[in-house]
Write an enzyme that holds these catalytic residues in place. Structure first.
Site, PDB file in Angstrom:
ATOM      1  N   HIS A   1       0.823  -1.220   0.000  1.00 44.23           N
ATOM      2  CA  HIS A   1       0.000   0.000   0.000  1.00 44.23           C
ATOM      3  C   HIS A   1       0.857   1.270   0.000  1.00 44.23           C
ATOM      4  CE1 HIS A   1      -3.498  -2.559   0.991  1.00 44.23           C
ATOM      5  NE2 HIS A   1      -2.676  -3.147   1.853  1.00 44.23           N
TER       6      HIS A   1
ATOM      7  N   SER B   1      15.846  20.843 -16.231  1.00 45.18           N
ATOM      8  CA  SER B   1      14.719  21.757 -16.426  1.00 45.18           C
ATOM      9  C   SER B   1      15.197  22.998 -17.155  1.00 45.18           C
ATOM     10  CB  SER B   1      14.126  22.142 -15.065  1.00 45.18           C
ATOM     11  OG  SER B   1      13.283  23.274 -15.198  1.00 45.18           O
TER      12      SER B   1
ATOM     13  N   LYS C   1      17.181  20.793 -11.125  1.00 44.16           N
ATOM     14  CA  LYS C   1      16.379  19.599 -11.421  1.00 44.16           C
ATOM     15  C   LYS C   1      17.160  18.516 -12.157  1.00 44.16           C
ATOM     16  CE  LYS C   1      12.533  19.028 -10.942  1.00 44.16           C
ATOM     17  NZ  LYS C   1      11.445  19.493 -11.826  1.00 44.16           N
TER      18      LYS C   1
ATOM     19  N   GLU D   1       9.958   7.927 -17.035  1.00 42.11           N
ATOM     20  CA  GLU D   1       8.614   8.483 -17.218  1.00 42.11           C
ATOM     21  C   GLU D   1       8.097   8.203 -18.624  1.00 42.11           C
ATOM     22  OE1 GLU D   1       9.120  12.234 -14.113  1.00 42.11           O
ATOM     23  OE2 GLU D   1       9.183  12.596 -16.274  1.00 42.11           O
TER      24      GLU D   1
END
Length: 458
Positions: A156, A277, A283, A290
């Site tokens: 979970h 970024s 970043k 992704e």
């Protein structure tokens, strides 16, 4: 331009209609398979005396010339010739003269295209299986370095129990192993020849389908000519298996993305597989993970697209089936690319052992150890569960963890606790003690790694 099938027609379609109906923009991907299938077909025609030996040799020579040109990207395809089959036939006739028109004796584009796709998928599935194995190898290499690296295990997405990080990685090894088994098994349905089934009813010519199948390396032929030209189950199975592969990769991606976040900080992705970024200098985004996660939906879409195309098509061939190819090509490209990227991501990622070690000491993932400890001393597990639950509540109220509780507090909860409980509570002990087959115990993980290596040798 007059169509090769145009004898019955008195009007030609306008160019935009031709373009809408043509498939050459994408089925030129099958050029190698189409020519190889044609070489086998004309070899069979010559053997059976349907064309003369001289004609068969001339046609084969022309096809081999086209195959060489195809390998060198020297062929120019035309929308006016609709698809890969008519383009190759027109080029062949231009190359060797009208005798090239005898190539199509005893076959139809319906069995021809099916043959092409069987040949194409057989090759691609073999390559995908190899790429799955390369990713498995990368996982095993990382696992071997992290047998005794202890990480939080989750259910979970909540801390559950401490585990060997290698054990966690190897869960994906076994998912991929099942994927490999499914892909391997699918080759039995892919490696069947539809060649010679004709449009749907076979042919009046005395062809030898078994011989052409043998030439192309097929294990058997379709026993029903209607089924041969209308079957796309083998493509659906491939798309389904590919969806499973991508689903497993996507789950792994989700974990890599979480682990590389500042909140987890368990791993760092190699710069090769990350981007920055345009506005935030600090970043480091796990873009490749992704992207693979996103491309999973694309593969699912290809599966459902073909299922939807086929659900209402009567036997045998229908033009709808032209829609079977682009999704197949796209899935092959997507799966192969994703597997290649993934092997690189796994083999180069940096695992932060110290961060993981700290994490398992600052949580309640060792609570089960307390319950098992009490159960081993005779307390029914349900009662032990309740005792430990109350101790966790005490810890939460005091802002401490189970190993911080004094022995007297533990004894107030149960007289069965002894000094040895603090050794039991150590994450290292918790992991090492899980010696059941398939468990996370260090020795068990090493056994599994040894088994994997032995299997690869045999």
């Amino acid at each position: 331009m007059k169509k090769l099938w145009g004898g019955r027609f008195t009007k030609s379609a306008e160019a935009w209609v031709d373009e809408f109906g043509a498939s050459i923009s994408f089925d030129q991907e099958l050029v190698k398979e189409d020519i190889e299938g044609s070489i086998a077909h004309v070899t069979m025609l010559g053997k059976c005396g349907i064309v003369s030996s001289e004609e068969a040799n001339t046609i084969k020579s022309g096809l081999l010339t086209l195959l060489e040109k195809a390998k060198n990207d020297e062929l120019e395809f035309s929308v006016a010739n609709e698809d890969i089959h008519l383009n190759i036939e027109k080029m062949l006739i231009d190359e060797i003269g009208q005798v090239g028109g005898k190539l199509h004796t005893g076959r139809s584009r319906n069995d021809q295209v099916a043959t092409d796709m069987h040949l194409y998928l057989r090759q691609q599935v073999d390559e995908i299986i190899n790429l799955v194995e390369e990713l498995q190898d990368a996982i095993v290499e990382q696992a071997e370095q992290h047998v005794e690296t202890i990480a939080p295990g989750y259910t979970h997405l909540q801390r559950a129990q401490p585990i060997s990080f290698a054990h966690h990685l190897l869960a994906y090894y076994w998912m991929l192993e099942r994927d490999k088994e499914r892909l391997t098994d699918s080759l039995k349905r892919i490696n069947i020849s539809p060649l010679g089934a004709g449009a749907l009813a076979g042919t009046t010519f005395p062809i030898d389908r078994y011989y052409s199948a043998e030439l192309l390396g097929f294990e058997k032929i379709y026993e029903n000519s209607i089924d041969a030209v209308s079957d796309r189950d083998f493509i659906i199975e491939f798309l389904s298996n590919s969806s499973m592969v991508m689903m497993h990769l996507s789950r792994f991606c989700e974990e890599l993305i979480l682990w590389s976040s500042q909140e987890f900080n368990f791993i760092e992705m190699d710069d090769t597989f990350a981007t920055g970024s345009s506005i935030m200098p600090q970043k480091k985004n796990p873009d490749m993970a992704e992207l693979i996660r996103g491309k999973t939906g694309r593969v699912y879409g290809n599966l459902f697209g073909l299922l939807t195309v086929l659900k209402g098509t009567p036997l045998a061939y229908n033009k709808d089936m032209q829609e079977d190819k682009e999704g197949m090509f796209d899935t092959v490209k997507t799966v192969k690319g994703s597997l290649k990227i993934f092997a690189g991501m796994v083999s180069t990622m940096k695992v932060k052992k110290e961060v993981m070690a700290t994490a398992v000491k600052k949580d309640f993932s060792n609570a089960t150890e307390l319950a098992d400890y009490l159960a081993s001393k005779g307390l029914p597990f349900r009662e032990a569960h309740e005792v430990v639950g109350k101790l966790v509540l005490i810890c939460i109220e005091r802002g401490v963890f189970l190993s911080d509780l004094p022995l007297e507090v533990l004894k107030e909860a149960s007289s069965l606790f002894e000094d040895d409980i603090y050794e039991v509570l150590k994450p290292e002990t918790a992991v090492a003690r899980r010696k059941s087959a398939g468990g996370t115990g260090f020795d068990e993980v090493r056994k599994v790694l040894a088994k994997i290596k032995q299997t690869k040798k045999s």
